[in-house]
Scaffold this motif. Structure first.
Motif, PDB file in Angstrom:
ATOM      1  N   LEU A 266       0.827  -1.206   0.000  1.00 39.03           N
ATOM      2  CA  LEU A 266       0.000   0.000   0.000  1.00 39.03           C
ATOM      3  C   LEU A 266       0.861   1.255   0.000  1.00 39.03           C
TER       4      LEU A 266
ATOM      5  N   LEU B 210       0.533  -3.324 -11.037  1.00 35.64           N
ATOM      6  CA  LEU B 210      -0.443  -2.323 -10.614  1.00 35.64           C
ATOM      7  C   LEU B 210      -0.232  -0.989 -11.316  1.00 35.64           C
TER       8      LEU B 210
ATOM      9  N   ASP C 226     -13.304  -7.127   2.554  1.00 35.59           N
ATOM     10  CA  ASP C 226     -12.048  -7.702   3.031  1.00 35.59           C
ATOM     11  C   ASP C 226     -12.278  -8.689   4.165  1.00 35.59           C
TER      12      ASP C 226
ATOM     13  N   GLY D 124      -6.727  -4.846   3.258  1.00 35.02           N
ATOM     14  CA  GLY D 124      -6.805  -4.772   1.806  1.00 35.02           C
ATOM     15  C   GLY D 124      -5.893  -5.769   1.133  1.00 35.02           C
TER      16      GLY D 124
ATOM     17  N   ILE E 208      -4.603  -6.044  -2.023  1.00 37.61           N
ATOM     18  CA  ILE E 208      -4.551  -5.206  -3.216  1.00 37.61           C
ATOM     19  C   ILE E 208      -4.529  -6.025  -4.508  1.00 37.61           C
TER      20      ILE E 208
ATOM     21  N   GLU F 163      -7.658  -8.289  -5.063  1.00 36.86           N
ATOM     22  CA  GLU F 163      -8.809  -7.452  -5.386  1.00 36.86           C
ATOM     23  C   GLU F 163      -8.712  -6.888  -6.790  1.00 36.86           C
ATOM     24  N   SER F 164      -7.495  -6.517  -7.234  1.00 35.75           N
ATOM     25  CA  SER F 164      -7.464  -5.953  -8.587  1.00 35.75           C
ATOM     26  C   SER F 164      -7.578  -7.035  -9.650  1.00 35.75           C
TER      27      SER F 164
ATOM     28  N   GLY G  77      -8.350  -2.524  -0.852  1.00 27.15           N
ATOM     29  CA  GLY G  77      -7.237  -2.482  -1.788  1.00 27.15           C
ATOM     30  C   GLY G  77      -7.645  -1.837  -3.101  1.00 27.15           C
ATOM     31  N   TYR G  78      -8.813  -2.206  -3.579  1.00 22.47           N
ATOM     32  CA  TYR G  78      -9.336  -1.651  -4.814  1.00 22.47           C
ATOM     33  C   TYR G  78      -9.563  -0.150  -4.660  1.00 22.47           C
TER      34      TYR G  78
ATOM     35  N   VAL H 262      -6.206   1.673  -4.607  1.00 27.79           N
ATOM     36  CA  VAL H 262      -5.541   1.735  -5.910  1.00 27.79           C
ATOM     37  C   VAL H 262      -6.210   2.814  -6.765  1.00 27.79           C
TER      38      VAL H 262
END
Lengths: 346, 320
Positions: free
Chosen positions: A163, A255, B98, B259, B261, B264-265, B273-274, B277
């Motif tokens: 993050l 990402l 989550d 999250g 990330i 989730e993406s 996380g989404y 981002v």
């Protein structure tokens, strides 16, 4: 046990001049470990996987010249068929096919290997040096220095690293040096914590007292006397950090905040493939395979290095049987420590 | 115990303060202007100034920093630069996703990881042990997004193109409260993705932990008493071998709550996380700030709980 046989056998094999064969050589722990690794089939497999990727990285420009395909430029005329569709693997001279804009996937994977290995090793180097120096200082001096540094390590370790990593990359604009720094920043804490713990136990040993009584400075005791005794865990951690760093880089690129297009990276190639739907499987299967071979290679190597450096640990692909099946199994000090998520001390 | 909890809570708050301040500083050191992003390409200087004033960006930095923490103490995380939704609301909407992810995946990876680890530890160097090792090494080498894509491709894309629709595609999520069955169905692929990768670590951890306890004197005593092997392994050895696994579980669960990330993406799940981002893409500082705080808060909290639990489970550990 069987270590002695290897020792003698390999010393005879190497046939060093001036030695009388039968004499048993005095060997440093590192040389012993190397001798053990040389007979380990897993090391050979892992080494082969890493060497393959390294060769791909080194000869990326050669591959580009040989195929005549550039990794960056879109080429809709030669790289796609008359309907503007990308070529599948093996079609029209593209071994692994082309992507949506007609770029050769093989060439891009080779260039991606450069980025992955570069970022992986640089970040690991940076993290290892930082972690070792801070861990040594923290463990050796103790007191308020330790209080501050140990707190710092705990803080870094409780960062939600991916993050904060993407947030940092997006703020400063993604670039390769920044990716290296971000990865190193979130990785040194693990090494620091273990080096600190080891230093605390080492500094009570007699040899440290002896060095001090001879007037050695703190710096000398830390780096000349204590550090060599910590090399085993540091080497193991560093080897295992490389695949983590490579995955971190490809995650950032996946990402969209890591290596930026048109520079190819396995992560952004996979991300592109996901963006264009999954129907053209070669878009993402080959970069994924390259990434997997690399991480698997380094993880296998790391495991073997750990086995070789710390013979008390369980060998994972043990080739030699122990005397009895039911016999007491020796504890795994280093292994247990490397995997212990939280130490109860401090 | 009370002293330990107080000390650790204060340390935890300090850690959170450092993390949040760092993100704050990050965004003000950086060469970017949120007002410009909001206003778009064509904007008059007057409008730009107005937006800046609205966001409180014209105030000196220390004042913004203080007012941010002042609001924080009231549980107010500010509002999004773009949607003007309160950040607390955005987070409250995302957290259930989550929790769902962590709950399902956690159960699977704990069961799978422990079973593989126990199997391997009971017969070291057997075929089982070697298969477990291969499972572990593959698992830790697999990046999350690759496994996710692979599952999505094999179990969704290929099956769907052949007319079999067993698993939902990316972007499907049903809240548990609306339809529990649909909820599980939509989350099964993300669960498997997260669980397989995490289970590898647990298999390795439980194997080495169990092997270590199996070598201890009290286990030999238990065997000497003539207890069955089952009883020795599951009642005597496993109990103390579980402690490090529990520690890891607490921290992993907390990390996941903050999250997932990548998962989730890949699967398009509307979790933290989404959200983050997306927020990072448009440099929506209040949202990023809020999510980082919540995610780090989960980790810090889990660390305290786990350390306290450690002392409860293992009487040899004394809290200081």
């Amino acid at each position: 046990m069987s270590l002695t046989t290897i020792e003698i056998a390999s010393s005879q094999l190497s046939g060093e001049p001036g030695e009388r064969g039968a004499a048993i050589l005095g060997r440093s722990p590192l040389r012993l470990a190397l001798a053990r690794m040389r007979t380990d089939p897993v090391v050979i497999i892992a080494g082969g996987m890493i060497a393959l990727m390294a060769l791909l990285a080194i000869f990326a420009p050669v591959i580009s010249i040989l195929t005549g395909h550039n990794p960056y430029n879109t080429d809709l005329i030669n790289g796609t068929n008359q309907f503007g569709e990308p070529y599948g693997p093996g079609q029209n001279g593209f071994l692994l096919g082309t992507d949506n804009v007609g770029r050769d996937i093989l060439v891009r994977i080779a260039y991606g290997a450069r980025i992955s290995l570069l970022v992986g090793t640089l970040a690991t180097l940076l993290a290892t040096v930082t972690g070792t120096v801070i861990g040594l200082t923290s463990g050796y001096y103790g007191g308020w220095v330790d209080a501050v540094l140990a707190r710092l390590m705990d803080t870094v370790l409780s960062f939600p690293y991916l993050l904060v990593g993407i947030a940092t990359a997006s703020v400063f604009g993604p670039s390769v040096p920044l990716v290296v720094i971000i990865i190193a920043f979130f990785s040194w804490g693990t090494i620091g914590r273990i080096v600190r713990g080891q230093t605390i136990s080492q500094k009570e040993r007699e040899y440290v007292e002896a060095a001090r009584s001879m007037g050695a400075s703190d710096l000398r005791i830390m780096f000349v006397d204590i550090l060599p005794n910590l090399l085993s865990p540091v080497i193991v951690l560093a080897t295992l950090l490389i695949p983590t760093a490579i995955v971190f880089e490809s995650s950032l690129s996946f990402l969209g905040v890591g290596v930026q297009p048109p520079t190819p990276s396995w992560g952004n190639m996979i991300s592109d493939a996901q963006g264009s739907g999954l129907q053209n499987w070669w878009f993402w299967v080959f970069p994924s395979a390259a990434l997997l071979v690399t991480t698997l290679g380094f993880n296998l190597l790391g495991d073997s290095v750990r086995d070789a450096l710390d013979p008390r640990t369980e060998r994972i692909f043990a080739t030699r049987r122990r005397r009895s099946r039911r016999g007491p199994i020796p504890p795994a000090p280093l292994e247990a420590q490397l995997e212990a998520p939280l130490e109860g001390e401090a | 115990m009370t002293r330990f909890l107080i000390r650790r809570t204060l340390q935890g708050i300090f850690t959170l303060w450092v993390i949040v301040s760092l993100v704050f500083v990050l965004y003000f050191v950086a060469p970017h202007d949120p007002a410009r992003l909001i206003a778009g390409r064509t904007v008059t200087p007057g409008l730009l100034r107005l937006i800046r004033e609205q966001l409180g960006l014209t105030q000196p930095l220390w004042k913004q920093y203080l007012s941010f923490f002042g609001r924080l103490l009231h549980g107010n995380l500010g509002e999004s630069y773009f949607t003007h939704q309160p950040v607390t609301k955005i987070i409250a909407q995302a957290v259930p996703v989550d929790i769902s992810l962590a709950a399902g995946a956690g159960v699977i990876w704990l069961t799978l990881g422990l079973s593989v680890g126990i199997l391997a530890a009971r017969r070291p160097r057997s075929v089982w042990d070697r298969s477990a090792t291969i499972f572990v090494l593959t698992g830790i080498s697999f990046p999350t997004f690759i496994l996710g894509l692979l599952l999505l491709y094999l179990l969704f894309f290929i099956l769907t193109t052949h007319g079999i629709s067993l698993f939902p595609g990316p972007g499907s999520y049903t809240p548990f409260t609306r339809n529990p069955l649909e909820w599980a169905h939509d989350l099964i692929l993300p669960w498997i993705t997260l669980a397989l990768i995490t289970a590898a670590t647990y298999a390795r951890l439980s194997r080495s932990s169990l092997l270590e306890t199996l070598g201890e004197d009290y286990v030999r005593t238990a065997r000497a008493k003539g207890l069955s092997e089952r009883r020795v392994v599951y009642r005597h050895a496993l109990r103390s071998a579980l402690t490090p696994i529990l520690t890891q579980f607490g921290v992993d669960l907390a990390t996941l709550l903050g999250g997932a990330i990548l998962t989730e993406s890949v699967f398009g799940l509307p979790g933290l996380g989404y959200a983050v981002v997306y927020a990072i893409g448009v440099q929506d500082l209040p949202v990023i700030q809020g999510v980082v705080l919540v995610a780090a808060g989960f980790i810090v909290f889990a660390n305290i709980v786990v350390d306290a639990l450690y002392a409860v489970l293992d009487p040899r550990v004394r809290l200081t």
